[in-house]
Design a protein around this motif. Structure first.
Motif, PDB file in Angstrom:
ATOM      1  N   GLY A 235      17.473  -2.273   3.683  1.00 23.18           N
ATOM      2  CA  GLY A 235      16.530  -3.353   3.055  1.00 23.18           C
ATOM      3  C   GLY A 235      17.007  -4.341   1.970  1.00 23.18           C
TER       4      GLY A 235
ATOM      5  N   THR B 297      17.135  -3.902  -1.341  1.00 21.39           N
ATOM      6  CA  THR B 297      17.854  -3.311  -2.331  1.00 21.39           C
ATOM      7  C   THR B 297      19.398  -3.185  -2.026  1.00 21.39           C
ATOM      8  OG1 THR B 297      16.150  -2.125  -3.156  1.00 21.39           O
ATOM      9  CG2 THR B 297      17.964  -0.958  -3.734  1.00 21.39           C
TER      10      THR B 297
ATOM     11  N   ARG C  30      10.537 -10.101   9.308  1.00 19.62           N
ATOM     12  CA  ARG C  30       9.151  -9.786   8.689  1.00 19.62           C
ATOM     13  C   ARG C  30       8.090 -10.476   9.424  1.00 19.62           C
ATOM     14  NH1 ARG C  30       9.804  -6.761   3.493  1.00 19.62           N
ATOM     15  NH2 ARG C  30       7.555  -7.350   3.102  1.00 19.62           N
TER      16      ARG C  30
ATOM     17  N   ASP D 136       7.204 -14.541   1.106  1.00 22.19           N
ATOM     18  CA  ASP D 136       7.939 -13.310   1.452  1.00 22.19           C
ATOM     19  C   ASP D 136       9.514 -13.529   1.791  1.00 22.19           C
ATOM     20  OD1 ASP D 136       7.093 -10.765   1.320  1.00 22.19           O
ATOM     21  OD2 ASP D 136       6.820 -10.597   3.592  1.00 22.19           O
TER      22      ASP D 136
ATOM     23  N   LYS E  88      13.423  -2.950  -9.310  1.00 23.77           N
ATOM     24  CA  LYS E  88      12.164  -2.672  -8.983  1.00 23.77           C
ATOM     25  C   LYS E  88      11.585  -3.328  -8.314  1.00 23.77           C
ATOM     26  CE  LYS E  88       8.103  -1.524 -11.578  1.00 23.77           C
ATOM     27  NZ  LYS E  88       7.242  -0.949 -12.786  1.00 23.77           N
TER      28      LYS E  88
ATOM     29  N   SER F 286      12.836  -5.297  -5.759  1.00 26.20           N
ATOM     30  CA  SER F 286      13.388  -5.143  -4.463  1.00 26.20           C
ATOM     31  C   SER F 286      12.921  -3.813  -3.925  1.00 26.20           C
ATOM     32  CB  SER F 286      14.970  -5.048  -4.364  1.00 26.20           C
ATOM     33  OG  SER F 286      15.455  -3.844  -5.189  1.00 26.20           O
ATOM     34  N   THR F 287      12.631  -2.915  -4.735  1.00 24.04           N
ATOM     35  CA  THR F 287      12.107  -1.300  -4.181  1.00 24.04           C
ATOM     36  C   THR F 287      10.776  -1.690  -3.829  1.00 24.04           C
ATOM     37  OG1 THR F 287      13.624  -0.088  -5.513  1.00 24.04           O
ATOM     38  CG2 THR F 287      11.518   0.986  -4.809  1.00 24.04           C
ATOM     39  N   LEU F 288       9.951  -2.528  -4.421  1.00 24.60           N
ATOM     40  CA  LEU F 288       8.568  -2.567  -4.154  1.00 24.60           C
ATOM     41  C   LEU F 288       8.539  -3.553  -2.933  1.00 24.60           C
ATOM     42  CD1 LEU F 288       7.084  -3.399  -7.429  1.00 24.60           C
ATOM     43  CD2 LEU F 288       6.489  -1.783  -6.322  1.00 24.60           C
TER      44      LEU F 288
ATOM     45  N   ASP G 161      10.841  -3.609  -0.499  1.00 25.95           N
ATOM     46  CA  ASP G 161      11.121  -2.805   0.655  1.00 25.95           C
ATOM     47  C   ASP G 161      10.004  -1.838   1.048  1.00 25.95           C
ATOM     48  OD1 ASP G 161      13.782  -3.968   1.013  1.00 25.95           O
ATOM     49  OD2 ASP G 161      14.541  -2.265  -0.493  1.00 25.95           O
ATOM     50  N   LYS G 162       9.168  -1.556   0.013  1.00 28.39           N
ATOM     51  CA  LYS G 162       7.843  -0.736   0.446  1.00 28.39           C
ATOM     52  C   LYS G 162       6.548  -1.586   0.947  1.00 28.39           C
ATOM     53  CE  LYS G 162       9.210   3.238  -2.485  1.00 28.39           C
ATOM     54  NZ  LYS G 162       8.872   4.130  -3.685  1.00 28.39           N
ATOM     55  N   ASN G 163       6.917  -2.888   1.214  1.00 30.15           N
ATOM     56  CA  ASN G 163       5.863  -3.784   1.421  1.00 30.15           C
ATOM     57  C   ASN G 163       4.754  -4.106   0.723  1.00 30.15           C
ATOM     58  OD1 ASN G 163       7.066  -4.459   4.249  1.00 30.15           O
ATOM     59  ND2 ASN G 163       6.596  -2.530   4.786  1.00 30.15           N
ATOM     60  N   ALA G 164       5.088  -3.730  -0.987  1.00 30.32           N
ATOM     61  CA  ALA G 164       3.880  -4.166  -1.566  1.00 30.32           C
ATOM     62  C   ALA G 164       3.628  -5.625  -1.459  1.00 30.32           C
ATOM     63  CB  ALA G 164       4.553  -3.974  -3.231  1.00 30.32           C
TER      64      ALA G 164
END
Length: 394
Positions: free
Chosen positions: A65, A67, A102, A242, A306, A308-310, A312-315
C-alpha cells in the motif's frame, strides 16, 4: 495504533538504503548538471520491485500500500538521492499505478499494470493548465464524443515526465462548467498511450530537479477509444482526489527525506569544522535550529503515516486529506528550516555545488509550491478542520 514497522516494511526500508548507496549525492549532482535522466537508478528501482509496490500481485506487483511506498521514498531521499527518491516513483506509480488500481477497469488494469510493475511503462499526469493552476475545476481541456471515440483538445503546463512517458493520465472536462449541475461535475479521467502525434511536448527550463523534464503539453484532436475513459463519466473529480492525496503524501515524505539528508551532512561537517577553538556544531546558534527542525520533521512523519494508513484502509478522501495537508504544511516548514540551517552550518561551502546542500535547497523549495501551495493546504485546514468560512473562490 502501531508505531513500529513490520518485517516486510523493514525489508523495504533496508532495500531502499541499499539502492541509495549505489546512487550517492555526487551521482545526482552530475545528473542534475547534465540534465540527464537516471536510467541506472530507474532500472535499480524496477529490479527491486519498487515500481510495483502498490500494484496487486495478480498484475505482477507486490500488493502493498501507500505506507510501504512512503517508507521506500523516505529512505531513498534521506540517504542521498534527494528529490529523485520521490520524483521517479510518484510519476509512474501514483499517477499511473495507484489511479488504475483503485479506479481503472479490468481491461485498463490488464493493459497497464504489469508494465508499470516491471518498470517498463513510465507514466505522467496531465492536470495543471496555464489559466487554471490550482483551480482544477476551471480547466478548459475538453473531451467530446465523436462516434465511438473521444476527441481531446487543450493545453497543459508543468507536466513532469511527459517527454519519456508511455502513458498519460489526462484530466479533461466532458461537460462544460457552465452546463454542469455542480462545479465538481463534468470532469473525467482518460488514459492515453504515448507518443502520439496529437500530443506535443516541450520541456521547460527550471531551477532544479533537472534529472527529469517538466513540460508544456499541447493536445490537438487526440482521439481515444471508449475504453480509455476511467469511469465514471463526468464523475472523475472524486477519483482524482484519490490520486492527489497520495501525491501530497509522497511530496511530504520527500521534504522529510531531503531535510534529513541535509541535517546528516551538516552534523557530520559540524563535528569536524572548527572556528577559533570549538567545532561549529557545539554552537547553540546552529545546534538548536537543526534540533528543532528534526523534532518537527519526526512529528510530520507520524502525521503523514496516519494519512497513508487511513488511505490504505479506504477511508473517505476528505478524512485522508485532513492529515495529508497537515503533514505537508508542517514537513515543508520544518524541512525548509533544516536545509537553510544546514547550508548555514557549512558557511560559504554551503553555496558550493560539491557539498550538495544547495541542490537540496533548490529541490525542497519546490514543495512550497507543489503539488499544492502551503497557502492552499492551510486553506483546507481552516475550512475542513476548523470550520471557518471558505477563504477563496473557485
Amino acid at each position: 495504533m502501531e508505531f513500529e514497522f513490520n518485517e516486510e516494511q523493514k525489508m523495504i526500508a533496508s532495500s531502499a538504503r541499499d539502492i541509495a548507496k549505489d546512487f550517492p549525492p555526487e551521482y545526482w549532482r552530475e545528473k542534475d548538471e547534465k540534465g540527464e535522466f537516471a536510467e541506472e537508478f530507474w532500472k535499480a528501482l524496477s529490479d527491486a520491485g519498487f515500481t510495483g509496490i502498490v500494484i496487486p500481485e495478480e498484475y505482477g506487483g507486490a500488493g502493498m500500500g501507500m505506507t510501504e511506498l512512503l517508507i521506500a521514498i523516505e529512505e531513498l531521499c534521506a540517504n542521498g538521492c534527494g528529490m529523485a527518491g520521490n520524483w521517479y516513483l510518484v510519476l509512474t506509480e501514483v499517477f499511473g499505478g495507484m489511479t488504475i488500481v483503485r479506479h481503472g477497469t479490468e481491461e485498463q488494469k490488464e493493459k497497464y499494470l504489469p508494465g508499470i510493475a516491471k518498470g517498463e511503462l513510465e507514466f505522467c499526469m496531465a492536470l495543471t493548465e496555464p489559466d487554471a493552476g490550482t483551480n482544477t475545476l476551471s480547466i478548459k481541456t475538453r473531451a467530446e464524443k465523436d462516434g465511438d471515440e473521444w476527441v481531446i483538445n487543450g493545453n497543459k503546463i508543468f507536466i513532469s515526465g511527459a517527454d519519456r512517458a508511455k502513458g498519460m493520465l489526462i484530466v479533461a472536462r466532458t461537460t462544460p462548467r457552465e452546463k454542469a449541475e455542480k462545479k465538481t461535475h463534468g470532469i473525467t479521467l482518460f488514459l492515453a498511450d504515448l507518443p502520439d502525434p496529437a500530443v506535443k511536448v516541450n520541456p521547460i527550463p527550471k531551477h532544479g530537479i533537472n534529472y527529469s523534464k517538466t513540460c508544456e503539453v499541447s493536445i490537438n484532436n487526440l482521439r481515444l477509444p471508449e475504453s480509455a475513459l476511467v469511469p465514471p463519466l463526468d464523475g472523475g473529480w472524486y477519483n482524482l482526489l484519490d490520486t492527489l492525496n497520495p501525491e501530497r503524501m509522497c511530496f511530504t515524505t520527500a521534504a522529510i527525506g531531503i531535510a534529513k539528508a541535509a541535517i546528516k551532512k551538516a552534523v557530520e561537517y559540524s563535528k569536524q569544522r572548527k572556528v577559533f577553538v570549538d567545532p561549529v556544531g557545539s554552537y547553540q546558534g546552529l545546534q538548536f535550529p537543526l534540533a528543532e527542525a528534526y523534532a518537527t520533521l519526526e512529528t510530520a512523519r507520524l502525521m503523514n503515516f496516519k494519512a497513508s494508513t487511513l488511505f490504505d484502509k479506504n477511508a473517505p478522501y476528505r478524512e485522508v486529506g485532513k492529515y495529508a495537508n497537515m503533514a505537508k504544511v508542517v514537513a515543508v516548514e520544518a524541512g525548509l528550516k533544516a536545509v537553510y540551517w544546514a547550508m548555514q552550518c557549512f558557511g560559504g561551502y554551503g553555496y558550493a555545488k560539491e557539498y550538495d546542500v544547495e541542490r537540496w535547497w533548490r529541490e525542497i523549495n519546490l514543495i512550497r509550491l507543489a503539488p499544492v501551495t502551503q497557502q492552499m493546504a492551510l486553506a483546507y485546514i481552516g475550512e475542513y478542520l476548523l470550520g471557518m468560512p471558505k477563504s477563496y473562490r473557485t
